[in-house]
Design a protein around this motif. Structure first.
Motif, PDB file in Angstrom:
ATOM      1  N   GLY A 104       0.770  -1.226   0.000  1.00  0.00           N
ATOM      2  CA  GLY A 104       0.000   0.000   0.000  1.00  0.00           C
ATOM      3  C   GLY A 104       0.804   1.281   0.000  1.00  0.00           C
ATOM      4  N   ARG A 105       2.122   1.170  -0.192  1.00  0.00           N
ATOM      5  CA  ARG A 105       2.983   2.374  -0.167  1.00  0.00           C
ATOM      6  C   ARG A 105       3.971   2.324  -1.328  1.00  0.00           C
ATOM      7  NH1 ARG A 105       4.138   6.402   3.356  1.00  0.00           N
ATOM      8  NH2 ARG A 105       6.226   7.264   3.270  1.00  0.00           N
ATOM      9  N   THR A 106       3.955   3.379  -2.150  1.00  0.00           N
ATOM     10  CA  THR A 106       4.834   3.472  -3.310  1.00  0.00           C
ATOM     11  C   THR A 106       5.546   4.818  -3.304  1.00  0.00           C
ATOM     12  OG1 THR A 106       3.343   2.087  -4.607  1.00  0.00           O
ATOM     13  CG2 THR A 106       4.923   3.423  -5.840  1.00  0.00           C
ATOM     14  N   ARG A 107       6.829   4.803  -3.562  1.00  0.00           N
ATOM     15  CA  ARG A 107       7.601   6.040  -3.690  1.00  0.00           C
ATOM     16  C   ARG A 107       7.711   6.368  -5.177  1.00  0.00           C
ATOM     17  NH1 ARG A 107      12.385   4.590  -1.639  1.00  0.00           N
ATOM     18  NH2 ARG A 107      13.376   4.248  -3.646  1.00  0.00           N
ATOM     19  N   VAL A 108       7.512   7.633  -5.516  1.00  0.00           N
ATOM     20  CA  VAL A 108       7.638   8.091  -6.887  1.00  0.00           C
ATOM     21  C   VAL A 108       8.920   8.904  -6.992  1.00  0.00           C
ATOM     22  CG1 VAL A 108       6.603   9.446  -8.727  1.00  0.00           C
ATOM     23  CG2 VAL A 108       5.138   8.173  -7.155  1.00  0.00           C
ATOM     24  N   GLU A 109       9.794   8.520  -7.903  1.00  0.00           N
ATOM     25  CA  GLU A 109      11.036   9.244  -8.137  1.00  0.00           C
ATOM     26  C   GLU A 109      10.958   9.917  -9.503  1.00  0.00           C
ATOM     27  OE1 GLU A 109      14.083   6.277  -7.824  1.00  0.00           O
ATOM     28  OE2 GLU A 109      13.934   6.186  -5.646  1.00  0.00           O
ATOM     29  N   LEU A 110      11.185  11.213  -9.512  1.00  0.00           N
ATOM     30  CA  LEU A 110      11.109  11.991 -10.741  1.00  0.00           C
ATOM     31  C   LEU A 110      12.478  12.601 -11.010  1.00  0.00           C
ATOM     32  CD1 LEU A 110       9.446  13.406 -12.994  1.00  0.00           C
ATOM     33  CD2 LEU A 110       9.133  15.275 -11.368  1.00  0.00           C
ATOM     34  N   GLU A 111      12.985  12.379 -12.197  1.00  0.00           N
ATOM     35  CA  GLU A 111      14.270  12.951 -12.592  1.00  0.00           C
ATOM     36  C   GLU A 111      14.070  13.691 -13.910  1.00  0.00           C
ATOM     37  OE1 GLU A 111      18.819  11.622 -13.752  1.00  0.00           O
ATOM     38  OE2 GLU A 111      17.358  10.088 -13.215  1.00  0.00           O
ATOM     39  N   HIS A 112      14.344  14.970 -13.895  1.00  0.00           N
ATOM     40  CA  HIS A 112      14.255  15.783 -15.109  1.00  0.00           C
ATOM     41  C   HIS A 112      15.681  16.034 -15.558  1.00  0.00           C
ATOM     42  CE1 HIS A 112      11.739  19.154 -17.135  1.00  0.00           C
ATOM     43  NE2 HIS A 112      12.574  18.601 -17.977  1.00  0.00           N
ATOM     44  N   ARG A 113      16.085  15.404 -16.642  1.00  0.00           N
ATOM     45  CA  ARG A 113      17.480  15.513 -17.084  1.00  0.00           C
ATOM     46  C   ARG A 113      17.577  15.973 -18.531  1.00  0.00           C
ATOM     47  NH1 ARG A 113      19.127   9.137 -17.466  1.00  0.00           N
ATOM     48  NH2 ARG A 113      17.043   8.456 -17.918  1.00  0.00           N
ATOM     49  N   ARG A 114      18.771  16.321 -18.920  1.00  0.00           N
ATOM     50  CA  ARG A 114      19.082  16.808 -20.275  1.00  0.00           C
ATOM     51  C   ARG A 114      18.250  18.047 -20.627  1.00  0.00           C
ATOM     52  NH1 ARG A 114      23.659  14.743 -22.562  1.00  0.00           N
ATOM     53  NH2 ARG A 114      22.945  16.329 -23.997  1.00  0.00           N
ATOM     54  N   ILE A 115      17.976  18.849 -19.605  1.00  0.00           N
ATOM     55  CA  ILE A 115      17.198  20.058 -19.812  1.00  0.00           C
ATOM     56  C   ILE A 115      17.943  21.050 -20.701  1.00  0.00           C
ATOM     57  CG2 ILE A 115      17.953  21.383 -17.786  1.00  0.00           C
ATOM     58  CD1 ILE A 115      14.923  21.895 -17.288  1.00  0.00           C
ATOM     59  N   ASP A 116      19.253  20.869 -20.808  1.00  0.00           N
ATOM     60  CA  ASP A 116      20.063  21.747 -21.669  1.00  0.00           C
ATOM     61  C   ASP A 116      19.680  21.604 -23.144  1.00  0.00           C
ATOM     62  OD1 ASP A 116      21.270  19.110 -21.208  1.00  0.00           O
ATOM     63  OD2 ASP A 116      22.847  19.789 -22.563  1.00  0.00           O
ATOM     64  N   ARG A 117      18.980  20.549 -23.478  1.00  0.00           N
ATOM     65  CA  ARG A 117      18.544  20.352 -24.866  1.00  0.00           C
ATOM     66  C   ARG A 117      17.473  21.357 -25.295  1.00  0.00           C
ATOM     67  NH1 ARG A 117      18.171  13.766 -25.474  1.00  0.00           N
ATOM     68  NH2 ARG A 117      20.392  13.384 -25.182  1.00  0.00           N
ATOM     69  N   HIS A 118      16.969  22.115 -24.338  1.00  0.00           N
ATOM     70  CA  HIS A 118      15.979  23.140 -24.672  1.00  0.00           C
ATOM     71  C   HIS A 118      16.623  24.341 -25.350  1.00  0.00           C
ATOM     72  CE1 HIS A 118      12.361  21.426 -22.817  1.00  0.00           C
ATOM     73  NE2 HIS A 118      13.197  20.871 -21.970  1.00  0.00           N
ATOM     74  N   GLY A 119      17.951  24.358 -25.427  1.00  0.00           N
ATOM     75  CA  GLY A 119      18.653  25.418 -26.155  1.00  0.00           C
ATOM     76  C   GLY A 119      19.053  26.588 -25.275  1.00  0.00           C
ATOM     77  N   PRO A 120      19.450  27.674 -25.909  1.00  0.00           N
ATOM     78  CA  PRO A 120      19.904  28.846 -25.165  1.00  0.00           C
ATOM     79  C   PRO A 120      18.838  29.312 -24.167  1.00  0.00           C
ATOM     80  CG  PRO A 120      20.375  29.119 -27.494  1.00  0.00           C
ATOM     81  CD  PRO A 120      19.513  27.896 -27.365  1.00  0.00           C
ATOM     82  N   GLY A 121      19.287  29.639 -22.984  1.00  0.00           N
ATOM     83  CA  GLY A 121      18.371  30.070 -21.935  1.00  0.00           C
ATOM     84  C   GLY A 121      17.817  28.936 -21.101  1.00  0.00           C
ATOM     85  N   TRP A 122      18.333  27.726 -21.301  1.00  0.00           N
ATOM     86  CA  TRP A 122      17.816  26.565 -20.583  1.00  0.00           C
ATOM     87  C   TRP A 122      17.931  26.715 -19.072  1.00  0.00           C
ATOM     88  CZ3 TRP A 122      20.963  23.840 -17.338  1.00  0.00           C
ATOM     89  CH2 TRP A 122      22.339  23.969 -17.524  1.00  0.00           C
ATOM     90  N   GLN A 123      18.884  27.536 -18.613  1.00  0.00           N
ATOM     91  CA  GLN A 123      19.065  27.716 -17.168  1.00  0.00           C
ATOM     92  C   GLN A 123      17.809  28.321 -16.536  1.00  0.00           C
ATOM     93  OE1 GLN A 123      21.221  28.700 -19.560  1.00  0.00           O
ATOM     94  NE2 GLN A 123      23.315  28.184 -18.980  1.00  0.00           N
ATOM     95  N   SER A 124      17.146  29.225 -17.257  1.00  0.00           N
ATOM     96  CA  SER A 124      15.909  29.818 -16.746  1.00  0.00           C
ATOM     97  C   SER A 124      14.815  28.761 -16.608  1.00  0.00           C
ATOM     98  CB  SER A 124      15.427  30.927 -17.674  1.00  0.00           C
ATOM     99  OG  SER A 124      16.332  31.989 -17.678  1.00  0.00           O
ATOM    100  N   LEU A 125      14.755  27.853 -17.558  1.00  0.00           N
ATOM    101  CA  LEU A 125      13.784  26.761 -17.486  1.00  0.00           C
ATOM    102  C   LEU A 125      14.082  25.876 -16.281  1.00  0.00           C
ATOM    103  CD1 LEU A 125      11.403  25.226 -18.730  1.00  0.00           C
ATOM    104  CD2 LEU A 125      13.051  24.001 -20.124  1.00  0.00           C
TER     105      LEU A 125
END
Length: 55
Positions: free
Chosen positions: A9-30
């Motif tokens: 009855g207990r589940t842990r959800v792990e979320l990893e957002h990676r390769r965000i740099d692929r969004h191009g220039p200004g990715w740091q703001s994202l």
């Protein structure tokens, strides 16, 4: 996103957002936006509120 069974009855959800740099220039703001209070923390809290623990 990974779902990890921790106990019956207990589940842990792990979320990893990676390769965000692929969004191009200004990715740091994202990156900063999704990490800020109005980004992933807000949406994960809202999602969690949909499934309150059942006694």
């Amino acid at each position: 996103m990974r779902f990890v069974a921790e106990a019956p009855g207990r589940t842990r959800v792990e979320l990893e957002h990676r390769r965000i740099d692929r969004h191009g220039p200004g990715w740091q703001s994202l990156r900063d936006g999704v990490a800020g209070d109005q980004g992933w923390p807000l949406y994960l809290a809202r999602y969690g509120a949909l499934f309150p623990e059942v006694s």
